[in-house]
Design an enzyme around this catalytic site. Sequence first.
Site, PDB file in Angstrom:
ATOM      1  N   MET A  14       0.821  -1.210   0.000  1.00  0.00           N
ATOM      2  CA  MET A  14       0.000   0.000   0.000  1.00  0.00           C
ATOM      3  C   MET A  14       0.860   1.268   0.000  1.00  0.00           C
ATOM      4  SD  MET A  14      -3.112  -0.897  -0.191  1.00  0.00           S
ATOM      5  CE  MET A  14      -4.194   0.407   0.371  1.00  0.00           C
ATOM      6  N   ARG A  34      11.461   0.757   7.387  1.00  0.00           N
ATOM      7  CA  ARG A  34      12.324   0.172   8.427  1.00  0.00           C
ATOM      8  C   ARG A  34      13.505  -0.558   7.796  1.00  0.00           C
ATOM      9  NH1 ARG A  34       9.742  -4.604  11.940  1.00  0.00           N
ATOM     10  NH2 ARG A  34       9.508  -5.372   9.827  1.00  0.00           N
ATOM     11  N   THR A  35      13.260  -1.375   6.790  1.00  0.00           N
ATOM     12  CA  THR A  35      14.338  -2.085   6.106  1.00  0.00           C
ATOM     13  C   THR A  35      14.794  -1.237   4.920  1.00  0.00           C
ATOM     14  OG1 THR A  35      13.139  -4.093   6.705  1.00  0.00           O
ATOM     15  CG2 THR A  35      14.935  -4.336   5.106  1.00  0.00           C
ATOM     16  N   SER A 128      -9.584   2.444   1.124  1.00  0.00           N
ATOM     17  CA  SER A 128     -10.102   1.245   0.447  1.00  0.00           C
ATOM     18  C   SER A 128      -9.772   1.285  -1.033  1.00  0.00           C
ATOM     19  CB  SER A 128     -11.611   1.118   0.625  1.00  0.00           C
ATOM     20  OG  SER A 128     -12.046  -0.069  -0.033  1.00  0.00           O
ATOM     21  N   GLY A 130      -7.467  -1.427  -2.268  1.00  0.00           N
ATOM     22  CA  GLY A 130      -6.330  -2.324  -2.475  1.00  0.00           C
ATOM     23  C   GLY A 130      -5.170  -1.612  -3.147  1.00  0.00           C
ATOM     24  N   LYS A 183     -14.588   3.058   7.853  1.00  0.00           N
ATOM     25  CA  LYS A 183     -13.879   2.074   7.018  1.00  0.00           C
ATOM     26  C   LYS A 183     -14.186   0.649   7.495  1.00  0.00           C
ATOM     27  CE  LYS A 183     -10.952   0.145   4.136  1.00  0.00           C
ATOM     28  NZ  LYS A 183     -10.301  -0.977   4.588  1.00  0.00           N
ATOM     29  N   HIS A 186     -17.539  -0.191   6.261  1.00  0.00           N
ATOM     30  CA  HIS A 186     -17.400  -0.434   4.810  1.00  0.00           C
ATOM     31  C   HIS A 186     -17.005  -1.895   4.577  1.00  0.00           C
ATOM     32  CE1 HIS A 186     -14.653  -1.072   1.405  1.00  0.00           C
ATOM     33  NE2 HIS A 186     -15.341  -0.163   0.740  1.00  0.00           N
ATOM     34  N   ASN A 187     -16.011  -2.343   5.310  1.00  0.00           N
ATOM     35  CA  ASN A 187     -15.555  -3.732   5.148  1.00  0.00           C
ATOM     36  C   ASN A 187     -16.633  -4.717   5.592  1.00  0.00           C
ATOM     37  OD1 ASN A 187     -13.223  -2.370   4.516  1.00  0.00           O
ATOM     38  ND2 ASN A 187     -11.885  -3.858   5.486  1.00  0.00           N
ATOM     39  N   GLU A 190     -18.956  -4.983   2.860  1.00  0.00           N
ATOM     40  CA  GLU A 190     -18.269  -5.783   1.822  1.00  0.00           C
ATOM     41  C   GLU A 190     -18.431  -7.294   2.123  1.00  0.00           C
ATOM     42  OE1 GLU A 190     -14.145  -4.428   1.184  1.00  0.00           O
ATOM     43  OE2 GLU A 190     -13.571  -6.530   1.342  1.00  0.00           O
ATOM     44  N   TYR A 191     -18.284  -7.672   3.380  1.00  0.00           N
ATOM     45  CA  TYR A 191     -18.480  -9.075   3.780  1.00  0.00           C
ATOM     46  C   TYR A 191     -19.906  -9.521   3.440  1.00  0.00           C
ATOM     47  CZ  TYR A 191     -14.340 -10.073   6.761  1.00  0.00           C
ATOM     48  OH  TYR A 191     -13.086 -10.325   7.245  1.00  0.00           O
ATOM     49  N   LYS A 261      -9.249 -10.970   7.479  1.00  0.00           N
ATOM     50  CA  LYS A 261      -8.239 -10.226   8.235  1.00  0.00           C
ATOM     51  C   LYS A 261      -8.837  -9.588   9.477  1.00  0.00           C
ATOM     52  CE  LYS A 261      -4.640  -9.286   4.899  1.00  0.00           C
ATOM     53  NZ  LYS A 261      -4.024  -8.238   4.068  1.00  0.00           N
TER      54      LYS A 261
HETATM   55  N1  LIG Z   1      -3.049  -4.691   0.882  1.00  0.00           N
HETATM   56  C1  LIG Z   1      -4.251  -4.136   0.763  1.00  0.00           C
HETATM   57  O1  LIG Z   1      -4.996  -4.349  -0.211  1.00  0.00           O
HETATM   58  C2  LIG Z   1      -4.728  -3.169   1.795  1.00  0.00           C
HETATM   59  C3  LIG Z   1      -5.875  -2.424   1.535  1.00  0.00           C
HETATM   60  C4  LIG Z   1      -6.292  -1.478   2.460  1.00  0.00           C
HETATM   61  C5  LIG Z   1      -5.583  -1.307   3.621  1.00  0.00           C
HETATM   62  N2  LIG Z   1      -4.474  -2.078   3.876  1.00  0.00           N
HETATM   63  C6  LIG Z   1      -3.757  -1.835   5.128  1.00  0.00           C
HETATM   64  O2  LIG Z   1      -2.583  -1.086   4.866  1.00  0.00           O
HETATM   65  C7  LIG Z   1      -1.578  -1.402   5.841  1.00  0.00           C
HETATM   66  C8  LIG Z   1      -0.313  -1.850   5.138  1.00  0.00           C
HETATM   67  O3  LIG Z   1      -0.623  -3.002   4.399  1.00  0.00           O
HETATM   68  P1  LIG Z   1       0.331  -3.584   3.249  1.00  0.00           P
HETATM   69  O4  LIG Z   1      -0.487  -4.604   2.530  1.00  0.00           O
HETATM   70  O5  LIG Z   1       0.933  -2.449   2.477  1.00  0.00           O
HETATM   71  O6  LIG Z   1       1.460  -4.286   4.132  1.00  0.00           O
HETATM   72  P2  LIG Z   1       2.819  -5.006   3.684  1.00  0.00           P
HETATM   73  O7  LIG Z   1       2.967  -5.010   2.203  1.00  0.00           O
HETATM   74  O8  LIG Z   1       2.864  -6.292   4.411  1.00  0.00           O
HETATM   75  O9  LIG Z   1       3.939  -4.026   4.267  1.00  0.00           O
HETATM   76  C9  LIG Z   1       4.107  -3.910   5.622  1.00  0.00           C
HETATM   77  C10 LIG Z   1       4.955  -2.682   5.900  1.00  0.00           C
HETATM   78  O10 LIG Z   1       4.996  -2.532   7.315  1.00  0.00           O
HETATM   79  C11 LIG Z   1       6.335  -2.360   7.729  1.00  0.00           C
HETATM   80  N3  LIG Z   1       6.461  -2.817   9.116  1.00  0.00           N
HETATM   81  C12 LIG Z   1       5.993  -3.962   9.642  1.00  0.00           C
HETATM   82  N4  LIG Z   1       6.291  -4.006  10.963  1.00  0.00           N
HETATM   83  C13 LIG Z   1       6.954  -2.864  11.261  1.00  0.00           C
HETATM   84  C14 LIG Z   1       7.488  -2.320  12.449  1.00  0.00           C
HETATM   85  N5  LIG Z   1       7.409  -2.966  13.612  1.00  0.00           N
HETATM   86  N6  LIG Z   1       8.105  -1.117  12.384  1.00  0.00           N
HETATM   87  C15 LIG Z   1       8.180  -0.450  11.215  1.00  0.00           C
HETATM   88  N7  LIG Z   1       7.676  -0.917  10.051  1.00  0.00           N
HETATM   89  C16 LIG Z   1       7.065  -2.098  10.079  1.00  0.00           C
HETATM   90  C17 LIG Z   1       7.134  -3.186   6.760  1.00  0.00           C
HETATM   91  O11 LIG Z   1       8.482  -2.779   6.791  1.00  0.00           O
HETATM   92  P3  LIG Z   1       9.685  -3.802   6.458  1.00  0.00           P
HETATM   93  O12 LIG Z   1       9.873  -3.721   4.968  1.00  0.00           O
HETATM   94  O13 LIG Z   1      10.821  -3.294   7.226  1.00  0.00           O
HETATM   95  O14 LIG Z   1       9.239  -5.178   6.908  1.00  0.00           O
HETATM   96  C18 LIG Z   1       6.416  -2.819   5.452  1.00  0.00           C
HETATM   97  O15 LIG Z   1       6.835  -1.583   4.963  1.00  0.00           O
HETATM   98  C19 LIG Z   1      -2.199  -2.470   6.741  1.00  0.00           C
HETATM   99  O16 LIG Z   1      -2.795  -1.863   7.834  1.00  0.00           O
HETATM  100  C20 LIG Z   1      -3.256  -3.071   5.846  1.00  0.00           C
HETATM  101  O17 LIG Z   1      -4.275  -3.716   6.578  1.00  0.00           O
HETATM  102  C21 LIG Z   1      -4.020  -2.961   2.970  1.00  0.00           C
END
Ligand SMILES: NC(=O)c1ccc[n+]([C@@H]2O[C@H](COP(=O)([O-])OP(=O)(O)OC[C@H]3O[C@@H](n4cnc5c(N)ncnc54)[C@H](OP(=O)(O)O)[C@@H]3O)[C@@H](O)[C@H]2O)c1
Length: 469
Positions: A14, A34-35, A128, A130, A183, A186-187, A190-191, A261
């Site tokens: 995201m 972080r990384t 919302s 993705g 939000k 909303h989800n 969606e369910y 989730k």
């Molecule tokens: N994917 C979707 O479709 C979607 C849609 C709407 C909302 N969201 C929400 O958006 C958020 C991010 O989701 P994502 O899918 O983008 O996640 P993701 O791809 O799994 O990325 C996770 C991110 O969090 C960082 N992170 C994890 N633990 C950490 C910590 N302790 N300290 C600092 N950084 C940390 C990771 O950094 P590293 O690289 O260092 O591990 C990475 O940058 C979540 O809340 C998710 O529920 C996602």
Amino acid sequence: MEKSNIGLIGLGVMGSNLSRNIASKKFHISVYNRTTEVTDEFIKEHGNEYIHPAKTLEEFVDQLEVPRKIIILVKAGKAVDAVIEKLMPLLEKGDVVIDCGNSNFNNTLRRFDALKEKGLQFIGCGVSGGEEGALHGPSLMPGGTLEAWNTIKNIFESIAARDFSGGPCVTYIGDNAAGHYVKMVHNGIEYGVMQIMAEGYDILKNVYKLDPPKLSEIFKKYNDGKLKSYLFEISIEVLARKDEFEDGYLIDYILDRAAQKGTGKWTAIDALKQGEAIPTITEAVFARFISSHKDLRTNLSKKYQKEKIKTDMDLDTFVSTLEDALYAAMLSSYAQGYHLIREAAKENKWDIDIAEVSRIWEGGCIIRADILNVLHKAFEKANKDTHLFEIPELAKDLQRTIPLLRKTVTLGVQNGIPVSGLSTALSYFDAITSKQVPANFIQGLRDYFGAHTYKRTDKEGAFHTDWNI
Ligand SMILES: NC(=O)c1ccc[n+]([C@@H]2O[C@H](COP(=O)([O-])OP(=O)(O)OC[C@H]3O[C@@H](n4cnc5c(N)ncnc54)[C@H](OP(=O)(O)O)[C@@H]3O)[C@@H](O)[C@H]2O)c1
């Protein structure tokens, strides 16, 4: 270097897409992950003059114009607290921290208060759509102070999806956790909607014995009519996709165990806490739980054979009946979700405009649908406390489509197809539109076994009957 307009922490799926979206609108954005290798990789692939990487949080914070506006897009839960904890000592009064993850609204309430104590602003913003939405325009649901919202308004309005009139799919939802609450619901909706769609698919597949291409054709027909929506649009493809390993269609090889989730469950839990009924949303969560018991279901299915298929409706009649049934069930799911938002708004003193919520769901988000434009227009004319079933134009639609939902539920029940989503959508309608429900009977029993008293229809006060006389 010129200072960046905004910063973003967390370059996962995201975060990386949202950063690119912000940069594409010519806002300077600083990014930190972080990384560090993830940041390097991101810059290698997508770097441009608007994106400014930082290797440390100090460097990141230093790159931002004041008041600093910092989006956090890391895993919801402890990671958000970990980032905030590291960030806090580096920030100054008036800076704005925006959590765009799927955070539980209770955590947002807690974080809002904690940051306020330090003179910082906190926005909990539901996002919302993705990864595609994050990149090309999501639906955004920000909650926090109006003052904080005004500092990010121009950026968020630029990056949001567009509604039916070309306006931005973002609006100020309300104070503190209002955005994350909306939000969450909303989800939940969606369910509910996905569950009723799946039940329609189940009846078509198992009662009418249709194959995936024919099912896809029917969903296409639905998507060309009043059910037009993102979820119906993607169903066409999900149903028509050929399998890459075996003969036949992918849908028939996907295991019938639905993951989650947690946002649907949170919606259900909060509805229970508030004492509000959202049976279709809750049933959709239960249906996913039941789907997870594949082995148990398989064993039991050997003991209980389904009855022979019964239907006196030809396919064409059923396809059109189901279209109206799904429409009615969708309206019922929305009615439940909207009612929950309204009651939560009263409880939390949020001034939520449900017409605006409907508008910002017209584009970008997963439940985007033509029906949302209908709800948007209808609620613009309604007052704040109007229940969806009270809206005259929707009442007209419901009067026509509810009997068809009833027929569909009957068909499912007769054939042993689990239709808990469709049937709760119907029974919610039946209950909430009934002047008399059998709660008098419950009160009688309660008074009998526990002297809990009851109220009468004809006299004021609490009454108890000595049932032993
Ligand atoms: N994917 C979707 O479709 C979607 C849609 C709407 C909302 N969201 C929400 O958006 C958020 C991010 O989701 P994502 O899918 O983008 O996640 P993701 O791809 O799994 O990325 C996770 C991110 O969090 C960082 N992170 C994890 N633990 C950490 C910590 N302790 N300290 C600092 N950084 C940390 C990771 O950094 P590293 O690289 O260092 O591990 C990475 O940058 C979540 O809340 C998710 O529920 C996602």
